[in-house]
Design a protein around this motif. Structure first.
Motif, PDB file in Angstrom:
ATOM      1  N   UNK A 154       0.825  -1.175   0.000  1.00 32.14           N
ATOM      2  CA  UNK A 154       0.000   0.000   0.000  1.00 32.14           C
ATOM      3  C   UNK A 154       0.878   1.249   0.000  1.00 32.14           C
ATOM      4  N   UNK A 155       1.976   1.163   0.686  1.00 33.33           N
ATOM      5  CA  UNK A 155       2.881   2.301   0.772  1.00 33.33           C
ATOM      6  C   UNK A 155       3.417   2.657  -0.614  1.00 33.33           C
ATOM      7  N   UNK A 156       3.812   1.655  -1.389  1.00 32.12           N
ATOM      8  CA  UNK A 156       4.335   1.900  -2.738  1.00 32.12           C
ATOM      9  C   UNK A 156       3.251   2.470  -3.642  1.00 32.12           C
ATOM     10  N   UNK A 157       2.050   1.953  -3.538  1.00 33.81           N
ATOM     11  CA  UNK A 157       0.952   2.430  -4.364  1.00 33.81           C
ATOM     12  C   UNK A 157       0.648   3.890  -4.030  1.00 33.81           C
ATOM     13  N   UNK A 158       0.665   4.236  -2.738  1.00 26.97           N
ATOM     14  CA  UNK A 158       0.377   5.603  -2.321  1.00 26.97           C
ATOM     15  C   UNK A 158       1.469   6.556  -2.796  1.00 26.97           C
ATOM     16  N   UNK A 159       2.699   6.105  -2.803  1.00 25.67           N
ATOM     17  CA  UNK A 159       3.807   6.976  -3.226  1.00 25.67           C
ATOM     18  C   UNK A 159       3.785   7.254  -4.729  1.00 25.67           C
ATOM     19  N   UNK A 160       3.115   6.400  -5.510  1.00 22.41           N
ATOM     20  CA  UNK A 160       3.103   6.583  -6.959  1.00 22.41           C
ATOM     21  C   UNK A 160       1.970   7.494  -7.422  1.00 22.41           C
ATOM     22  N   UNK A 161       1.164   7.982  -6.502  1.00 22.10           N
ATOM     23  CA  UNK A 161       0.036   8.826  -6.881  1.00 22.10           C
ATOM     24  C   UNK A 161       0.454  10.289  -6.963  1.00 22.10           C
ATOM     25  N   UNK A 162      -0.508  11.135  -7.341  1.00 18.88           N
ATOM     26  CA  UNK A 162      -0.252  12.566  -7.441  1.00 18.88           C
ATOM     27  C   UNK A 162       0.045  13.141  -6.065  1.00 18.88           C
ATOM     28  N   UNK A 163       0.839  14.219  -5.990  1.00 22.28           N
ATOM     29  CA  UNK A 163       1.284  14.766  -4.703  1.00 22.28           C
ATOM     30  C   UNK A 163       0.141  15.149  -3.761  1.00 22.28           C
ATOM     31  N   UNK A 164      -0.942  15.741  -4.270  1.00 21.96           N
ATOM     32  CA  UNK A 164      -2.010  16.165  -3.365  1.00 21.96           C
ATOM     33  C   UNK A 164      -2.726  14.970  -2.755  1.00 21.96           C
ATOM     34  N   UNK A 165      -2.905  13.892  -3.477  1.00 21.04           N
ATOM     35  CA  UNK A 165      -3.546  12.681  -2.970  1.00 21.04           C
ATOM     36  C   UNK A 165      -2.547  11.879  -2.146  1.00 21.04           C
ATOM     37  N   UNK A 166      -1.282  11.898  -2.571  1.00 19.10           N
ATOM     38  CA  UNK A 166      -0.246  11.111  -1.911  1.00 19.10           C
ATOM     39  C   UNK A 166      -0.084  11.531  -0.452  1.00 19.10           C
ATOM     40  N   UNK A 167      -0.096  12.827  -0.175  1.00 17.95           N
ATOM     41  CA  UNK A 167       0.107  13.302   1.193  1.00 17.95           C
ATOM     42  C   UNK A 167      -0.999  12.802   2.114  1.00 17.95           C
ATOM     43  N   UNK A 168      -2.227  12.865   1.653  1.00 14.10           N
ATOM     44  CA  UNK A 168      -3.358  12.418   2.469  1.00 14.10           C
ATOM     45  C   UNK A 168      -3.266  10.919   2.721  1.00 14.10           C
ATOM     46  N   UNK A 169      -2.989  10.156   1.668  1.00 15.70           N
ATOM     47  CA  UNK A 169      -2.932   8.707   1.808  1.00 15.70           C
ATOM     48  C   UNK A 169      -1.762   8.266   2.690  1.00 15.70           C
ATOM     49  N   UNK A 170      -0.626   8.928   2.551  1.00 15.17           N
ATOM     50  CA  UNK A 170       0.524   8.563   3.384  1.00 15.17           C
ATOM     51  C   UNK A 170       0.246   8.880   4.854  1.00 15.17           C
ATOM     52  N   UNK A 171      -0.450   9.971   5.125  1.00 18.76           N
ATOM     53  CA  UNK A 171      -0.806  10.300   6.512  1.00 18.76           C
ATOM     54  C   UNK A 171      -1.737   9.242   7.089  1.00 18.76           C
ATOM     55  N   UNK A 172      -2.730   8.839   6.294  1.00 18.07           N
ATOM     56  CA  UNK A 172      -3.641   7.784   6.762  1.00 18.07           C
ATOM     57  C   UNK A 172      -2.889   6.478   6.961  1.00 18.07           C
ATOM     58  N   UNK A 173      -1.971   6.183   6.053  1.00 20.98           N
ATOM     59  CA  UNK A 173      -1.203   4.947   6.153  1.00 20.98           C
ATOM     60  C   UNK A 173      -0.367   4.938   7.425  1.00 20.98           C
ATOM     61  N   UNK A 174       0.277   6.074   7.745  1.00 29.16           N
ATOM     62  CA  UNK A 174       1.053   6.154   8.984  1.00 29.16           C
ATOM     63  C   UNK A 174       0.138   5.968  10.198  1.00 29.16           C
ATOM     64  N   UNK A 175      -1.042   6.559  10.136  1.00 28.47           N
ATOM     65  CA  UNK A 175      -1.991   6.414  11.235  1.00 28.47           C
ATOM     66  C   UNK A 175      -2.405   4.953  11.398  1.00 28.47           C
TER      67      UNK A 175
END
Length: 167
Positions: A1-22
């Motif tokens: 999931x981390x790799x998939x989130x990192x390959x997205x657009x920057x505005x979506x990536x930040x939100x998804x990475x924050x949720x992933x860390x949570x």
């Protein structure tokens, strides 16, 4: 999931990475709580052995203490069950998330393919427009040429008739 989130657009990536860390921190908290309660369950057998060895003097142990011990054991078992249920729910959620990400990836690929096809069609339309414009220009030019030839022929016929009739 981390790799998939990192390959997205920057505005979506930040939100998804924050949720992933949570989610990862929640997972780590649940794991540590599970370990703590699991070790408490393994310590329960040792505790029971100690209590039984100390129960040689069974008459001195009051019914109230036994009740509290049973209640504590029951609460511990309930907590353990809740942790197991939480873990199961977390795994189901993770599987669902992976499935959703795969679906989104397939949809993205479809959109990219449609976009490429659209660009190809757009290029073909541009070429067709140029060809039609050139054909229209040639048609107009041919009309002028034919009109000029007709005018020249009519003038020639008129001059020939004029000279023949004037003699």
């Amino acid at each position: 999931m981390d790799l998939e989130a990192r390959s997205l657009q920057p505005n979506v990536k930040a939100v998804l990475l924050a949720k992933l860390r949570e989610y990862k921190s929640d997972l780590n908290n649940l794991k540590s709580e599970h370990k703590r309660l699991a070790s408490a369950n393994s310590n329960q057998a040792a505790r029971d052995d100690l209590l039984e060895s100390g129960m040689a003097d069974a008459m001195s142990v009051s019914a109230n203490q036994r009740g509290r011990l049973m209640m504590s054991t029951e609460r511990l078992n309930e907590s353990s069950d809740r942790i197991k249920e939480s873990r199961r729910t977390m795994l189901e959620t993770e599987e669902l998330g992976v499935s959703i990400l795969q679906d989104l990836h397939q949809q993205r690929q479809s959109l990219l393919h449609a976009n490429d096809t659209l660009h190809g069609v757009d290029d073909n339309i541009s070429k067709s427009k140029k060809i039609l414009t050139n054909m229209s220009r040639r048609m107009s030019r041919n009309k002028w040429i034919i009109s000029s030839i007709i005018v020249v022929l009519v003038v020639s016929i008129a001059l020939i008739l004029y000279f023949k009739l004037s003699k």
